[in-house]
Design an enzyme around this catalytic site. Sequence first.
Site, PDB file in Angstrom:
ATOM      1  CG  ASP A  36      17.213 -14.161  19.441  1.00 56.37           C
ATOM      2  OD1 ASP A  36      17.411 -15.180  18.756  1.00 56.37           O
ATOM      3  OD2 ASP A  36      16.069 -13.743  19.719  1.00 56.37           O
ATOM      4  CG  ASP A  41      15.201 -13.122  14.902  1.00 51.51           C
ATOM      5  OD1 ASP A  41      14.563 -13.925  14.203  1.00 51.51           O
ATOM      6  OD2 ASP A  41      15.241 -13.183  16.138  1.00 51.51           O
ATOM      7  CG  ASP A  71      20.081 -16.378  15.173  1.00 50.50           C
ATOM      8  OD1 ASP A  71      19.591 -16.834  14.133  1.00 50.50           O
ATOM      9  OD2 ASP A  71      19.401 -15.987  16.130  1.00 50.50           O
TER      10      ASP A  71
END
Length: 930
Positions: free
Chosen positions: A663, A333, A667
């Site tokens: 997070d 990410d 996800d």
Amino acid sequence: MNGLPTLAWHAAAATEVAREVACDPRAGLSAAEASARLTRHGPNTISAKRGRPWWVRLLLQFHAPLVYILLLAGAVTLWLAEYTDSAVILGVVLANAIIGFVQEQKAVAAIDALARSMRIEATVRRDGERRRIDAAQLVVGDIVLLEPGDKVPADLRLLDGAVKDLRIDESTLTGESKAVAKDAAALAEATVLADRRCMAYAGALVVRGTGEGIVVATADATEVGRISEMISSAEQIATPLTKKIAAFSHLLLWVILAVAVVAFVVGLLRGNPASEMFKAAVALAVGAIPEGLPAAVTIMLAVGVARMAGKKAIIRKLPAVEALGSTTVICSDKTGTLTQNQMTVRAAWCAGAEYEFTGGGYDPAGEARLAGAAHASRAEDHPALLELLACGALCNDAVLVARDGRWEIHGDPTEAALVVAARKLSDAGGADLSRDILAARFPRLDAIPFESDRQFMATLHAREPESGSDAGERVVYVKGSVERVLGMCETAMGPRGENVPLDRAAAHTAAAALAGRGLRVLAFARVDAAPGQRDLTHPMVEQGLTFVGVQGMLDPPRPEAIDAVAACQLAGVRVKMITGDHALTAATIAGMIGIDGAGPHTEGNFGTTPRVLTGAEMATIPDADLPAQAETTAVFARMTPEQKLRLVKGLQSRGHIVAMTGDGVNDAPALRQADIGVAMGIAGTEVAKDAADMVLADDNFATIEAAVEEGRNVFSNLTKFIVWTLPTNGGEAFVILAAIMLGWPLPILPIHALYINMITAILLGMPLIFEAKEPGVMARPPRDPNRPLLTFELFMRTGLVSLLLCTGAMGLFHWELARGMSEATARTAAVSVIVVGEIFYLFSSRALLRPAWAVPLFSNMWLWAGIAAMLVVQFAFAHTPIVNRLFHTAPLDASAWARVLLAAAGVLVIVEAEKAIRRAAAKGSVADSA
């Protein structure tokens, strides 16, 4: 009526949606209708996924070949009335089963976390009245009222005329790093989830403004509910270690059984009694079983967990330690992991000049200076820049505060960046643009908040505190999109603060240049208002403004992340960035970080190379073509949860070991699917943490790099342990097999094999856990996932050492018999040569290819402590009367011990010679290829 997608809600007008779900937006549902719908369709909670009963999951922990071997060993030792040994072996089996059971319980907790996230309250309109109810009681057709701080309780279609400056943080669902401005206008049906401004999705957080929406989906039909389904259906991937251990265990199981059967049959053919041959076959099987291997693997991984925890990487599942060391691709990410998650003004343009800003994050330390200049700009020398930064700081609702030595913000990160930029010009001297000073000098009187349809915000200020007078001067500051603000301007501010004709083309060119560098660009303008004006109206700002300039901002990369990405790429681990941001911003950040294949954008190549792939583009790629595209793409932008899951599966289909960071709720499916899921400890949701194998306590990519290095070291040390311990079992098996084949007495008994296997594994093998990292561990390419646990070279070495130990044990056994010693004494000598031989071999095993003396002798004091303890135990094994009676041993004289040492030392000498030959052969092949 049941919340299923019978309509593309974002593509339909709000009035059409109201007809579809049969509700009156002004009065809401009646209590009776809401109750009937709740009865028909159930509560607004995510369904719990039925799984196996706990006792089935516990029993399945014993369903593994290595466990079968251990259970067989426990049963055999119990049959031999060796109750202590049987208890130890069965205890190891039970401990491993409990650890695995607990880990599995944690892994399935993701669904429960999703259910907890839905247990909130909601404000609704029913029977024409405003009510506060449990969100679980919501039904399709309810009218929900949203205010700042609310968590959206279900999927909503926003209503016309009811959305006022509404901004919603959807980062946990879409990955978008900033709050999304909402409006009620219908959109094209193909609009991706992150761009559906007329929708509010369950689990998102209202950060500003108010709004109303019709519930169009509840419970499992929401986007969060669909993600829950993906989490439960995501395949649990075995790690490289578990795959290799399973394959090795299967092979070992059949080899041991085959050899034991052959030995039993050969003994019968030689005319030996069946009962005696059965005991001999049992002794052979017990000797060949590596009882200490499961415990060693568990302990070694647990130590790796402790080490990683010290580096702020919290491991939730033990095999994840080694999986990190096998990783070939890290899908990371962007926001907060690779970047600081702190918007920062990097450049500004005003009065025909470009300025750059140093520093990063919310710390106001830094300078504002002309682009290319070596020194900071002074405010008095740059009136236009002074006015531009003051405008950004005043037309602003964010607050910057210092707390515990750190700078924190309250409000929108973009607005906070403007406050920080103004402070940087203050530090250059000549003016104080801190928020408090500006607010005192220019108190706000009124404001027009930002709305997505207007694309600007405006504030009205008095020039000085009025002291009761209504005749003071007034000024209006405006900020917004470049197109909107320029459209309201008639003049521009010149270099000395004077009004000059507006050059729209130059302003657009400057803004486009900043945007082309991946910066988010805002434009600023001002206009004087009538003295004494106290109200701000739209006609006052929609024309006649003076254009002041533009500011461009970016969430800067973490400096340590740049180094960590470089280290990973040097180690052969490819880094791919996945973000909810737009493609240009994502590509710019990736280039700044140094991700391979994500270099700076050049004219003509953007969108034609595989450097950046958007979610909309991925949606058009067939599953069969996606793996190749994923292989060559460095940056993935605007990804949906399904697409992240597809990406991970695509990479895995090409043989990659994939680590995935995330997070948000969005996800979680990909985290579960990945070989190693990595959740953020600070910004991460409970759903993401529960779905992950590892949690980063500091949300920092550099921690992943440190964990990869530690994982490689764990596997290296585990390989050393296996290469060291298997010759013990091989040597014992060869000794017993040879005795059976030749019709000789057994040189070692089953109880001796158990003693050697368990005690040496604990006292000699376990210290290998604490071996320091070998030089250049991060300069090597990742291990081939298809590479066996033991390479051919290491397999041959295992066979060599097994033969050396067998030769030494058999030789000393018959030497002592030839001296007239008892079988007990001869067996003690045979056991001792295997134990002491393992001590000498331990030094060679510290370096699998390098010479033993290349490893500092005292770099691992646990090794020396283990050796000392083993020598004490072995002396007691030979010379303690009670042990002699229990283990059928006898004392050895000095000459016997000398022969033991000589035979054992031969193991070290011969293995080091074999390593030297291999090194020389490797150099020769390199020379030949050159």
